[in-house]
Design a protein around this motif. Structure first.
Motif, PDB file in Angstrom:
ATOM      1  N   ALA A 115      36.915  47.915  32.461  1.00 28.49           N
ATOM      2  CA  ALA A 115      36.446  47.937  33.554  1.00 28.49           C
ATOM      3  C   ALA A 115      37.260  48.499  34.985  1.00 28.49           C
ATOM      4  O   ALA A 115      37.562  47.573  35.873  1.00 28.49           O
ATOM      5  N   PHE A 116      38.008  49.376  34.712  1.00 27.62           N
ATOM      6  CA  PHE A 116      38.945  50.074  35.608  1.00 27.62           C
ATOM      7  C   PHE A 116      38.261  51.533  36.226  1.00 27.62           C
ATOM      8  O   PHE A 116      37.558  52.099  35.321  1.00 27.62           O
ATOM      9  N   GLU A 117      38.863  52.082  37.463  1.00 26.54           N
ATOM     10  CA  GLU A 117      38.406  53.127  37.836  1.00 26.54           C
ATOM     11  C   GLU A 117      39.190  54.318  37.187  1.00 26.54           C
ATOM     12  O   GLU A 117      40.477  53.938  37.149  1.00 26.54           O
TER      13      GLU A 117
ATOM     14  N   GLY B 204      42.363  51.183  39.750  1.00 20.24           N
ATOM     15  CA  GLY B 204      41.687  49.895  40.306  1.00 20.24           C
ATOM     16  C   GLY B 204      40.907  49.298  39.530  1.00 20.24           C
ATOM     17  O   GLY B 204      40.303  49.912  38.649  1.00 20.24           O
ATOM     18  N   PHE B 205      40.521  48.080  39.664  1.00 23.33           N
ATOM     19  CA  PHE B 205      39.542  47.192  38.729  1.00 23.33           C
ATOM     20  C   PHE B 205      38.154  47.830  39.437  1.00 23.33           C
ATOM     21  O   PHE B 205      37.977  47.941  40.623  1.00 23.33           O
ATOM     22  N   GLU B 206      37.410  48.104  38.424  1.00 17.37           N
ATOM     23  CA  GLU B 206      35.863  48.675  38.965  1.00 17.37           C
ATOM     24  C   GLU B 206      35.022  47.547  39.974  1.00 17.37           C
ATOM     25  O   GLU B 206      35.246  46.279  39.934  1.00 17.37           O
ATOM     26  N   ASN B 207      34.740  48.232  41.137  1.00 16.75           N
ATOM     27  CA  ASN B 207      34.157  47.443  42.250  1.00 16.75           C
ATOM     28  C   ASN B 207      35.146  46.312  42.997  1.00 16.75           C
ATOM     29  O   ASN B 207      34.782  45.500  43.820  1.00 16.75           O
ATOM     30  N   ARG B 208      36.547  46.569  42.812  1.00 20.59           N
ATOM     31  CA  ARG B 208      37.460  45.862  43.321  1.00 20.59           C
ATOM     32  C   ARG B 208      38.878  46.546  43.741  1.00 20.59           C
ATOM     33  O   ARG B 208      39.821  46.208  42.980  1.00 20.59           O
TER      34      ARG B 208
END
Length: 163
Positions: free
Chosen positions: A27-29, A58-62
């Motif tokens: 779940a990373f960008e 970055g962490f997805e959506n964070r």
């Protein structure tokens, strides 16, 4: 007539750097990746390479939380000669230094993991002792239970100078 550096010879050294995009697992960008490398030709077709790479997805959506990755890789590289074009494949292993950087929370300790990488690409000679290259690489990194996955796929372009 093919220039000397277009047929890498035993003992040649190549150094360079790449810039590209890392497509991390889990779940990373996707993010920017940078690497620097040195390569030594054992034969005209086979070289050994060491590489230092860095990325901070970055962490997805964070996006305030990051997962910093520094990689120290060692590869064998086999190339084919097509005049100025040299397609290549690589396989190796390395140490992956990872750390979660969490906004407004105490960051956990960094970790050291082992992993394998494999890839391929093409190098195009722009001069007697210089080339540009494009490479795709897959990093398969060990993952302790309950921790983030540092595996991923990267696409890079770069420059190499021979000595």
């Amino acid at each position: 007539r093919v220039a000397h550096a277009q047929v890498p010879d035993t003992g040649l050294i190549g150094v360079g750097g790449d810039v590209g995009i890392l497509f991390p697992a889990e779940a990373f960008e996707k993010t920017l990746t940078l690497d620097a490398f040195g390569e030594w030709y054992l034969t005209p077709r086979f070289s050994v390479r060491s590489m230092l790479a860095w990325a901070k997805p970055g962490f997805e959506n964070r996006t305030e939380d990051k997962f910093r990755q520094t990689k120290l890789l060692f590869n064998g590289v086999y190339n084919w000669e097509l005049v100025e074009w040299h397609p290549f494949v690589s396989f190796g292993a390395g140490a992956y230094f990872v750390r979660e950087l969490l906004d407004e929370r105490e960051d956990p300790d960094s970790e050291r993991r082992g992993g394998l990488d494999l890839g391929g690409g093409v190098e195009y000679f722009t001069g007697d002792m210089t080339s540009v290259k494009a490479e795709a690489r897959w990093d398969i990194v060990s993952r302790p239970p309950g921790l983030s996955d540092a595996s991923g796929f990267s696409l890079t372009v770069g420059f190499k100078r021979y000595f």
